[in-house]
Design an enzyme around this catalytic site. Structure first.
Site, PDB file in Angstrom:
ATOM      1  N   THR A  41     -26.755  16.910  -0.132  1.00 56.91           N
ATOM      2  CA  THR A  41     -26.408  18.171   0.282  1.00 56.91           C
ATOM      3  C   THR A  41     -24.777  17.982   0.450  1.00 56.91           C
ATOM      4  OG1 THR A  41     -26.745  18.180   2.638  1.00 56.91           O
ATOM      5  CG2 THR A  41     -28.414  19.053   1.261  1.00 56.91           C
ATOM      6  N   HIS A  75     -23.822   4.275  20.178  1.00 55.02           N
ATOM      7  CA  HIS A  75     -22.854   3.154  20.578  1.00 55.02           C
ATOM      8  C   HIS A  75     -22.748   3.165  21.894  1.00 55.02           C
ATOM      9  CE1 HIS A  75     -20.520   2.503  16.628  1.00 55.02           C
ATOM     10  NE2 HIS A  75     -21.708   3.064  16.357  1.00 55.02           N
ATOM     11  N   ARG A  86     -23.475   9.387  16.997  1.00 56.54           N
ATOM     12  CA  ARG A  86     -23.033   8.049  16.814  1.00 56.54           C
ATOM     13  C   ARG A  86     -22.557   7.427  18.161  1.00 56.54           C
ATOM     14  NH1 ARG A  86     -17.996   5.715  14.327  1.00 56.54           N
ATOM     15  NH2 ARG A  86     -18.524   3.690  13.665  1.00 56.54           N
ATOM     16  N   HIS A 126     -28.842   8.669  10.068  1.00 56.33           N
ATOM     17  CA  HIS A 126     -27.907   8.788   8.923  1.00 56.33           C
ATOM     18  C   HIS A 126     -28.039   9.689   7.952  1.00 56.33           C
ATOM     19  CE1 HIS A 126     -26.431   3.953   9.459  1.00 56.33           C
ATOM     20  NE2 HIS A 126     -25.964   4.900  10.161  1.00 56.33           N
ATOM     21  N   ASN A 135     -16.101   0.398  17.255  1.00 49.72           N
ATOM     22  CA  ASN A 135     -15.716   1.797  17.986  1.00 49.72           C
ATOM     23  C   ASN A 135     -14.379   2.419  17.483  1.00 49.72           C
ATOM     24  OD1 ASN A 135     -18.365   2.045  19.222  1.00 49.72           O
ATOM     25  ND2 ASN A 135     -17.267   0.916  21.056  1.00 49.72           N
TER      26      ASN A 135
END
Length: 309
Positions: free
Chosen positions: A230, A55, A51, A182, A84
């Site tokens: 999971t 970003h 991520r 994701h 953020n």
């Protein structure tokens, strides 16, 4: 599955697989070691590093501007922007930078370390690996307002997502492939609270989300995994995210948006059916995204501050 991919990427002549071969040949190994160490005690590290890379790249370019601290002499930096606020695991980049600096001072950029750490986060989680062209420079401009304007919101619809990706030279195919990130990580309740009542959600899934995120929820840390097939501690990089989308278990509005357009819906179906296809396209899209960089930057001695004011 290990994919070693080298694409001929136009317009990125400044980046090369040979960039540190002479100046810092052990740089990649040092970054990998830092990521492995962090992952051994914190299962959220892979998603956080991936991520962080997204970003960083979506604001100006992949220039590590997301790491710069705000100072009394400058405006609020990117990391202080609302999108953020939940970034974490930045310490992994700090650790990797210290290790690399001990090997070859003032040679390896923080931007390259972020890109390498994201690559390692994927491969060490069971996903593909790839040969990564290096030579990125660190940016000197970092504004919270840029983060708010550039990063797609979790409530973004298809056209908004398409516009954000197109602005960075990325296609609709890149949008779907990169959304597959994701498969790792989770979202806070505030990111999908309004979506729980959506008729697009499988009823049993909506019920589970209501239990985890009741309307009167006061736990800021509460949330749900993007791929809940999971356990969080055993999350692996695979194509489970796309299968969940197809079964009415897409967590965010921006996830569901991939099913609202025929072209993106077709890519979702392709990746849900074939993990190999997803891995191949994810690597290609990551290489395209991570090639965004301004060669006019610098190589910071410390990732959290510019070399000079």
């Amino acid at each position: 599955m290990l994919l070693l991919v080298l694409l001929a990427l136009g317009g990125v002549e400044a980046l090369s697989l040979e960039h540190y071969r002479q100046s810092c040949p052990k740089a990649e190994a040092a970054v990998t070691a830092a990521v492995k160490q962090a992952m051994s005690s914190d299962h959220t590290v892979p998603a956080a590093l991936l991520r962080l890379h997204f970003h960083d790249c979506f604001v100006r370019s992949c220039d590590a501007s997301v790491l710069l601290d705000s100072t009394s002499k400058s405006k609020a930096s990117e990391k202080d922007g609302a999108p953020n606020a939940s970034l974490h695991a930045l310490y992994v980049i700090d650790n990797a930078k210290r290790a690399v600096e001990s090997l070859c001072p003032a040679v390896v950029s923080c931007a390259d370390i972020i890109a390498l750490a994201a690559r390692d986060a994927v491969s060490l989680s069971g996903g593909p690996s790839w040969a990564l062209p290096l030579g990125r420079k660190d940016g000197r401009v970092s504004l919270a307002s840029d983060a708010a304007a550039s990063l797609p919101a979790p409530t973004a619809r298809f056209e908004q997502l398409k516009q954000a990706f197109n602005a960075r030279g990325l296609s609709v195919k890149d949008l779907v492939a990169l959304s597959g990130a994701h498969t790792l990580g989770s979202a806070h309740c505030s990111s999908f609270q309004d979506r729980i009542a959506s008729p697009a959600l499988r009823p049993s899934f909506a019920k589970a989300l209501r239990r985890a995120c009741p309307a009167n929820n006061t736990d800021a840390a509460a949330g749900w995994a993007f791929d809940s097939s999971t356990p969080k501690a055993k999350a692996s990089f695979d194509n489970g995210y796309f299968r969940m989308l197809q079964s009415g278990r897409g967590l965010l509005t921006s996830d569901e948006a991939l099913l609202t357009h025929p072209k993106t819906r077709a890519f979702v179906a392709l990746y849900a059916a074939s993990q190999d296809e997803f891995f191949r396209d994810f690597v290609a899209s990551m290489l395209r995204m991570s090639a965004l960089n301004d060669p006019a930057g610098e190589v910071r001695a410390h990732c959290r501050r510019r070399n000079s004011s």
